[in-house]
Design an enzyme around this catalytic site. Structure first.
Site, PDB file in Angstrom:
ATOM      1  N   ARG A   1       0.752  -1.322  -0.015  1.00 23.45           N
ATOM      2  CA  ARG A   1       0.002  -0.055  -0.124  1.00 23.45           C
ATOM      3  C   ARG A   1       0.866   1.361  -0.004  1.00 23.45           C
ATOM      4  NH1 ARG A   1      -5.537   0.155   3.703  1.00 23.45           N
ATOM      5  NH2 ARG A   1      -5.346  -2.225   2.807  1.00 23.45           N
TER       6      ARG A   1
ATOM      7  N   SER B   1      -8.396   0.065   0.310  1.00 19.61           N
ATOM      8  CA  SER B   1      -9.660  -0.171   1.235  1.00 19.61           C
ATOM      9  C   SER B   1     -10.338   1.402   1.380  1.00 19.61           C
ATOM     10  CB  SER B   1      -9.318  -0.831   2.726  1.00 19.61           C
ATOM     11  OG  SER B   1     -10.415  -0.786   3.429  1.00 19.61           O
ATOM     12  N   HIS B   2     -10.120   1.863   2.848  1.00 16.52           N
ATOM     13  CA  HIS B   2     -10.751   3.007   3.081  1.00 16.52           C
ATOM     14  C   HIS B   2      -9.689   4.250   3.272  1.00 16.52           C
ATOM     15  CE1 HIS B   2      -8.814   1.334   6.813  1.00 16.52           C
ATOM     16  NE2 HIS B   2      -8.567   2.579   7.033  1.00 16.52           N
TER      17      HIS B   2
ATOM     18  N   LYS C   1      -3.721  -6.556  -2.662  1.00 16.20           N
ATOM     19  CA  LYS C   1      -3.941  -7.608  -1.733  1.00 16.20           C
ATOM     20  C   LYS C   1      -3.494  -9.042  -2.525  1.00 16.20           C
ATOM     21  CE  LYS C   1      -6.986  -5.348   1.425  1.00 16.20           C
ATOM     22  NZ  LYS C   1      -8.404  -5.272   2.112  1.00 16.20           N
TER      23      LYS C   1
ATOM     24  N   ASP D   1     -17.140  -0.931   4.073  1.00 19.75           N
ATOM     25  CA  ASP D   1     -15.890  -0.023   3.672  1.00 19.75           C
ATOM     26  C   ASP D   1     -15.534   0.077   2.458  1.00 19.75           C
ATOM     27  OD1 ASP D   1     -14.706  -2.554   3.377  1.00 19.75           O
ATOM     28  OD2 ASP D   1     -13.145  -2.356   4.430  1.00 19.75           O
TER      29      ASP D   1
ATOM     30  N   ASP E   1     -13.371  -1.152   0.083  1.00 15.09           N
ATOM     31  CA  ASP E   1     -13.560  -2.542  -0.742  1.00 15.09           C
ATOM     32  C   ASP E   1     -14.538  -3.639  -0.439  1.00 15.09           C
ATOM     33  OD1 ASP E   1     -11.948  -2.841   1.602  1.00 15.09           O
ATOM     34  OD2 ASP E   1     -10.665  -4.429   0.742  1.00 15.09           O
TER      35      ASP E   1
ATOM     36  N   ASP F   1     -15.066  -5.404   2.153  1.00 13.05           N
ATOM     37  CA  ASP F   1     -14.758  -6.718   2.693  1.00 13.05           C
ATOM     38  C   ASP F   1     -15.088  -6.513   4.315  1.00 13.05           C
ATOM     39  OD1 ASP F   1     -12.678  -5.018   3.661  1.00 13.05           O
ATOM     40  OD2 ASP F   1     -11.159  -6.533   3.312  1.00 13.05           O
ATOM     41  N   ARG F   2     -15.405  -5.352   4.866  1.00 10.03           N
ATOM     42  CA  ARG F   2     -16.131  -5.354   6.091  1.00 10.03           C
ATOM     43  C   ARG F   2     -17.443  -4.650   6.013  1.00 10.03           C
ATOM     44  NH1 ARG F   2     -13.081  -1.288   9.531  1.00 10.03           N
ATOM     45  NH2 ARG F   2     -12.449  -0.355   7.677  1.00 10.03           N
TER      46      ARG F   2
ATOM     47  N   HIS G   1     -14.337  -7.920  10.576  1.00 12.89           N
ATOM     48  CA  HIS G   1     -14.113  -8.925   9.476  1.00 12.89           C
ATOM     49  C   HIS G   1     -14.535 -10.267   9.773  1.00 12.89           C
ATOM     50  CE1 HIS G   1     -11.079  -7.018   6.945  1.00 12.89           C
ATOM     51  NE2 HIS G   1     -10.621  -6.278   7.919  1.00 12.89           N
TER      52      HIS G   1
END
Length: 454
Positions: free
Chosen positions: A14, A98-99, A108, A238, A240, A242-243, A325
């Protein structure tokens, strides 16, 4: 030799685009990933950030130069990339930060079957390959193809959690201009769920609010909308996707620990006696409820690599973290906020008409928690040592150091952990009642900040 320490993190890659992460370095990362995996095919996907398509193209150039074919799945949530890796049996690369703000992007990585790639499972090797220089490819150049995953992904999730027979529900969904704005309409199509969308427009500049629902101010509009609409619940994803965080009909955030307990009970009905993984900052209600329903709770360090490793070792059916998660054995042990959301919708939709989300969640919410409190400290180890010394000789106290410092008493517990990336200590406190929680919280914070002792 390059120094990539700034962008290679514990679990992903990242950095700021293009200052730290540019097409040249991403091209070499693609080549290194192809060399590391040796796989004939890789799958790549990306979020809605403006920089993502160019970085995907560069990654594919590097990977194909090493002889790997690249399947570009296009726009996706991170859990959709995990689905593609698992279902298509290919190593995968998801381009997302992500955020993080718009200037960031990241990658990832996972092995075939969505198996995680972290520092100890390949990320350090990939970094060394890039830093030392990519050797010429010794296989014929690979090809790039396109394959859409969203319909397969949506059908697979609906096969795991059937919503077709639930009572009608109204749910407000805040996608935060992230990938849930793309996935939710597909996943909830043809279900008895009325979706009230908020910020479904894909925009990597996040013009409305940061796409990080763990921060209370980022769910303020959603909480208000749920109340105004008289909706059954709200969902916040979020960037992406995933949460996922759940808002009840009162506009109150449902603890992810309560969601962990609810999903655990549902999974134990389907797989009686199974192991359930929970990290050490989830509520103590989680292991209690797991045992009450015949399961075996297993405590883990915080972090997806630890959860996934324990799930593989114990064949656990489910794992949950207080960060939002949630991990599923039937989803290649990968985390999926969308799948957790489906479980919540199904659980509420299976209750008698008129049952409220807060009523459903009450049995999974037994204690009072502080939430995570971050304190900037100069000396993390020294502050933790002060806290340990202050509590070590108290009667009825147990101490363990699985992940930071956990101190447990009959009516309360707390955990203090250092941040891996910032000079912070993270404190979580839980107690039988609010007064006890606040007393313990204030004592520990005073000790951390060294302006008083318990």
């Amino acid at each position: 030799m390059r120094d990539l320490s700034a962008i290679f993190k514990a679990y992903d890659i990242r950095g700021v685009v293009p200052d730290e992460l540019d097409p040249d370095v991403v091209r070499d990362i693609g080549a290194a990933f192809a060399i590391f995996t040796g796989a004939p095919q890789l799958v790549v996907a990306h979020d809605m950030r403006e920089s993502s398509p160019v970085l995907v193209e560069a990654f594919a150039e590097g990977a194909t130069a090493q002889g790997a074919d690249v399947v570009n799945a296009g726009l996706a949530s991170t859990d959709m990339l995990y689905f593609a890796s698992g279902r298509w049996d290919m190593p995968g690369a998801m381009f997302t930060a992500s955020h993080n703000p718009a200037k960031y992007n990241g990658i990832k990585l996972c092995l075939a079957g969505a198996r995680p790639v972290g520092q100890e499972t390949g990320l350090a090797d990939i970094r060394r390959l890039v830093e030392n220089g990519i050797p010429p490819g010794n296989r014929p150049r690979g090809a790039v193809s396109r394959r859409d995953a969203v319909r397969e992904y949506a059908a697979f999730l609906r096969g795991l959690v059937d919503l077709s027979h639930i009572r009608p529900l109204t749910v407000v969904v805040d996608a935060g201009n992230g990938m849930a704005g793309y996935t939710v309409p597909h996943v909830l199509a043809d279900c008895p769920v009325t979706v009230v969308p908020m910020y479904f427009e894909l925009d990597g500049n996040f013009p409305n609010h940061e796409a990080n629902p763990i921060v209370p101010e980022n769910t303020a509009e959603l909480r208000a909308r749920v109340r105004e609409m008289g909706a059954d619940l709200g969902l916040a994803f979020d960037g992406d996707a995933d949460r996922c965080f759940v808002i009840d009909e009162r506009g109150e955030v449902v603890s992810p620990s309560a969601i962990t307990a609810l999903v655990a009970v549902r999974e134990l009905r389907r797989a009686p006696g199974s192991a359930i993984i929970h990290n050490l900052i989830t509520s103590k209600a989680v292991p209690e409820i797991v045992r009450e329903h015949g399961g075996t709770p297993i405590r883990s360090r915080v972090g997806h690599s630890f959860i996934k490793a324990l799930m593989a070792e114990t064949n656990a059916v489910f794992g949950g973290e207080h960060s939002g998660h949630f991990y599923f054995r039937d989803f290649w042990r990968a985390d999926s906020g969308m799948l957790a959301a489906l479980h919540v919708l199904a659980a509420l939709g299976e209750t008698p008409p008129g049952t409220r989300c807060s009523e459903l969640m009450a049995e999974f919410t037994r204690y009072v928690a502080s939430g995570e409190i971050n304190t900037t400290v100069r000396d993390q180890a020294g502050a933790i040592a002060r806290v340990k010394a202050a509590y070590a000789d108290r009667p009825g106290i147990t101490i363990d150091e699985l992940d930071g410092l956990t101190v447990t008493a009959p009516s309360w517990w707390f955990n203090v952990r250092p941040s891996n990336t910032e000079p912070l200590l993270r404190l979580n406190v839980e107690a039988d009642d609010r007064a006890t929680m606040e007393r313990v919280r204030d004592e520990v914070l005073a000790c951390i900040r060294d302006d008083g002792r318990p």
